[in-house]
Design an enzyme around this catalytic site. Structure first.
Site, short mmCIF file in Angstrom:
data_model
loop_
_atom_site.label_atom_id
_atom_site.label_comp_id
_atom_site.label_asym_id
_atom_site.label_seq_id
_atom_site.Cartn_x
_atom_site.Cartn_y
_atom_site.Cartn_z
N LYS A 1 48.60 -10.94 -56.97
CA LYS A 1 47.15 -11.11 -57.02
C LYS A 1 46.52 -10.43 -55.81
O LYS A 1 46.97 -10.64 -54.67
CB LYS A 1 46.85 -12.62 -56.96
CG LYS A 1 45.81 -13.11 -57.93
CD LYS A 1 45.77 -14.63 -57.87
CE LYS A 1 44.67 -15.20 -58.68
NZ LYS A 1 44.58 -16.66 -58.49
O1 G3P Z 1 42.84 -19.40 -59.05
C1 G3P Z 1 41.56 -18.89 -59.09
C2 G3P Z 1 40.52 -19.83 -59.62
O2 G3P Z 1 40.93 -20.39 -60.84
C3 G3P Z 1 40.02 -20.83 -58.63
O3 G3P Z 1 39.29 -21.86 -59.21
O4 G3P Z 1 38.39 -24.13 -59.07
O5 G3P Z 1 38.88 -22.89 -56.95
O6 G3P Z 1 36.96 -22.23 -58.38
P1 G3P Z 1 38.32 -22.82 -58.35
#
Ligand code: G3P
Length: 218
Positions: free
Chosen positions: A83
Site C-alpha cells: 500500500k
Molecule cells: O484502511 C483504510 C481505510 O479503510 C481506513 O478507514 O475507518 O480509518 O476511515 P477509516
C-alpha cells in the site's frame, strides 16, 4: 464483488475466513497500532490465513525509501499488496513495484482525478475513503460512482476500485450497486450483512414447531 476485511486482528480474520466470505485483507499503520503486534509478523500470519491480497502499508514519504519498504513487504508472502499513499512519490513507487510484478494498493484517495492518476500508474487497487468523505459533510458514494463512470470509459484500465473507510453495512450495499470491484469493511459491517429480524424470527418459529414434533434428525 470481492470482500476484504479492514483489520489486523488475526482472531477476527480467522473467524471471517472460516465462513468463506473473505477475499482479502487490508491493514494500515493505525490498524497495526491497534493490534499491538510487530507489523511484519502480523502480515505474514494474515497472508497464511487468507490466500487473497493482503495490503501492507509503507510509511516512508520519499520514493527511494518507500520502494525499499515496498520490496521488503512484498517479500513477506506472494499475496502481499503493497500500500502506498496517493502522492507523486507514492505513484512513482507504485509504477516501479508493479513493473517488478507486485500488487499495489494506492490509498488515501479522495477525488476522481487522484483515481485517474492511480490507474495511469498501473495500480492494482485504488482505495477511495468513503467514510472520511461522509464525515466531512460530503458524499463518499458519489465519488465511487464518478470513479466507476470514468474507469468504464477506459477498458484498458486494470485498476480495481476498492471502496475503503466503510462505516456501516449500507455502504457495502451501495458500493455493490455501483459495481465497485472490492469493499474493505470493518468486521462489524461485514457481519451486518447476515442480519435480518425476519431471519431470526423465522428460525425461532421453525425451531419452536420442531420441538413440538418431538422428533430428532440425528
Ligand atoms: O484502511 C483504510 C481505510 O479503510 C481506513 O478507514 O475507518 O480509518 O476511515 P477509516
Amino acid at each position: 464483488m470481492k470482500f476484504f476485511v479492514d483489520t489486523a486482528d488475526v482472531a477476527e480474520i480467522k473467524d471471517l475466513a472460516a465462513s468463506g466470505l473473505l477475499d482479502g485483507v487490508t491493514t494500515n499503520p493505525s490498524l497495526i497500532m491497534k493490534a499491538g503486534r510487530p507489523m511484519l509478523e502480523v502480515i505474514k500470519e494474515i497472508c497464511a490465513i487468507v490466500p487473497g491480497p493482503v495490503s501492507a502499508e509503507t510509511v516512508a514519504t520519499d520514493h527511494k525509501t518507500m520502494l525499499e519498504e515496498g520490496r521488503k513487504l512484498a517479500k513477506l508472502a506472494k499475496n502481499v499488496a503493497v500500500k502506498v499513499p496517493l502522492t507523486p512519490d507514492g505513484l512513482k513507487t507504485c509504477k516501479a513495484l508493479r513493473a517488478e510484478g507486485n500488487m499495489v494498493n494506492v490509498t488515501l484517495c479522495f477525488s476522481a482525478g487522484q483515481a485517474l492518476l492511480a490507474a495511469k500508474a498501473d495500480a492494482s487497487f485504488i482505495s477511495p475513503f468513503v467514510g472520511r468523505i461522509d464525515d466531512n459533510g460530503h458524499d463518499g458514494m458519489a465519488l465511487i460512482a464518478e470513479i466507476m463512470t470514468i474507469y468504464r470509459q477506459y477498458p484498458h484500465f486494470k485498476t480495481e476500485v476498492l471502496v475503503a473507510s466503510i462505516r456501516h453495512t449500507q455502504h457495502i450495499i451501495q458500493a455493490a450497486k455501483l459495481g465497485a470491484h472490492v469493499v474493505t469493511a470493518p468486521p462489524g459491517a461485514l457481519r451486518g450483512l447476515f442480519k435480518h429480524v425476519l431471519t431470526d424470527n423465522g428460525l425461532k418459529a421453525f425451531l419452536d414447531d420442531w420441538k413440538k414434533t418431538g422428533q430428532s434428525i440425528l
